[in-house]
Design an enzyme around this catalytic site. Structure first.
Site, PDB file in Angstrom:
ATOM      1  CB  CYS A 253      -0.948  -0.020   1.197  1.00 46.93           C
ATOM      2  SG  CYS A 253      -0.120   0.005   2.783  1.00 46.93           S
ATOM      3  CB  THR A 254       0.250   4.875   0.054  1.00 46.22           C
ATOM      4  OG1 THR A 254      -0.887   4.645  -0.747  1.00 46.22           O
ATOM      5  CG2 THR A 254       0.981   6.119  -0.420  1.00 46.22           C
TER       6      THR A 254
END
Ligand SMILES: [Zn+2]
Ligand SMILES: [Zn+2]
Length: 316
Positions: free
Chosen positions: A160-161
């Site tokens: 994810c980010t």
């Protein structure tokens, strides 16, 4: 874990603040990620919020074993992650060990739309709290990449980010019996800084007014480079208009002109005109419709449009 501080300021001050913070033993191992504000201040307003949890998940996260080390996924350094992805592309690992490997994007579909790791299927969710890979059966979710996988023999690579959503979701999958879970330490932003664009395509979506940042802005010299626009061309060939599926060049979302929809979507110039800045024909007839968003601007608060409507209304 799960503590995050996002801050924007002149680079000299921001770096001095990081140094000051790290002098405190409690924050000495803080993972610091730097990205430039391209058009002025990234956060023009000071906002302090105490959020009990940074991520919201269906059913809450208080029951999840987030602080229990064996229940957590193994975090991989960006270099190890890159090696795993190379193996995945080559098919080496699968052929030699009989194991299989699945790359899982634990973000939202609209984030994938502007950039992702090669080979990661698009997540069909618009909100992390509804993420449900591996939780349903084939009838309920036929496109779930974790349906019918061998939980013992499948390596699941999650990203994810910034890594926080993976921390939460890996605990969910662990409870469901998935044995071999790996996360990308520090998330994509850390990877882009350490490894550049290897195996990555497009931009990185960010949840502030910048919306989408080219990978070069995360390089080791990101702060210096921020003064000039990064020149590395970004491959946009995968990007599609949400409405008509034509290829588009600009990796930048717009919000649906219907305030009560507000969907973030990529859209070609023709469809913007055709649908008056909306995401679908239903939204065109919605009551709280804003004018077509011009250029790369974001919408202002609703009262700006409501009041201008009142001012422009014919006098009786
Ligand atoms: Zn279109
Ligand atoms: Zn809409």
């Amino acid at each position: 874990m799960n503590k995050e501080l996002t801050r924007s300021g002149p680079s000299k001050d921001a770096l001095a603040y990081v140094e000051w913070l790290k002098e405190d033993d409690r924050f000495s191992d803080l993972l610091v990620q730097i990205s430039p504000a391209i058009n002025g201040h990234a956060f023009p307003k000071l906002k302090l919020q105490n959020k009990p949890s940074l991520v919201q998940y269906e059913g809450g996260i208080s029951h999840l074993p987030l602080l229990d080390p064996p229940m957590r996924a193994k975090p991989l350094e960006p270099s190890e992650w890159k090696r795993k992805l190379n193996d995945l592309t080559d098919g080496d690992e699968a052929s030699t060990s009989g194991r299989s490997c699945i790359l899982l994007d634990v973000r939202n579909g609209f984030e994938w739309d502007v950039g992702h790791f090669r080979g990661a299927p698009r997540p069909e969710v618009d909100c992390f709290r509804n993420t449900s890979f591996g939780l349903s059966d084939e009838k309920e979710a036929p496109s779930d990449p974790l349906i019918n996988v061998d939980k013992e023999k499948t390596d699941i690579l999650m990203y994810c980010t910034g890594g926080i959503r993976c921390d939460v979701y890996s605990a969910v999958l662990r409870q469901r019996g998935f044995k071999n879970l790996y996360t990308l330490k520090g998330g994509v932003s850390h990877y882009l800084k350490e490894e550049g664009t290897a195996e990555w395509v497009g931009n990185l979506f960010v949840f502030d007014s910048r919306l989408s940042l080219p990978p070069a802005t995360y390089g080791n010299n990101a702060v210096d480079e921020a003064r000039e626009t990064p020149v590395t061309p970004v491959d946009t060939s995968f990007a599609r208009c949400y409405i008509c599926d034509s290829q588009i060049q600009e990796l930048r979302h717009r919000n649906c002109a219907n305030l009560d929809c507000n969907r973030l979507f990529l859209c070609c110039a023709e469809c913007i005109v055709h649908l008056k800045g909306c995401c679908c024909s239903n939204c065109i007839t919605a009551p709280r419709l804003r004018p077509v968003l011009q250029g790369v601007k974001r919408y202002e608060k609703w009262h700006v449009y409501r009041d201008s409507e009142v001012q422009n209304a014919p006098l009786i």
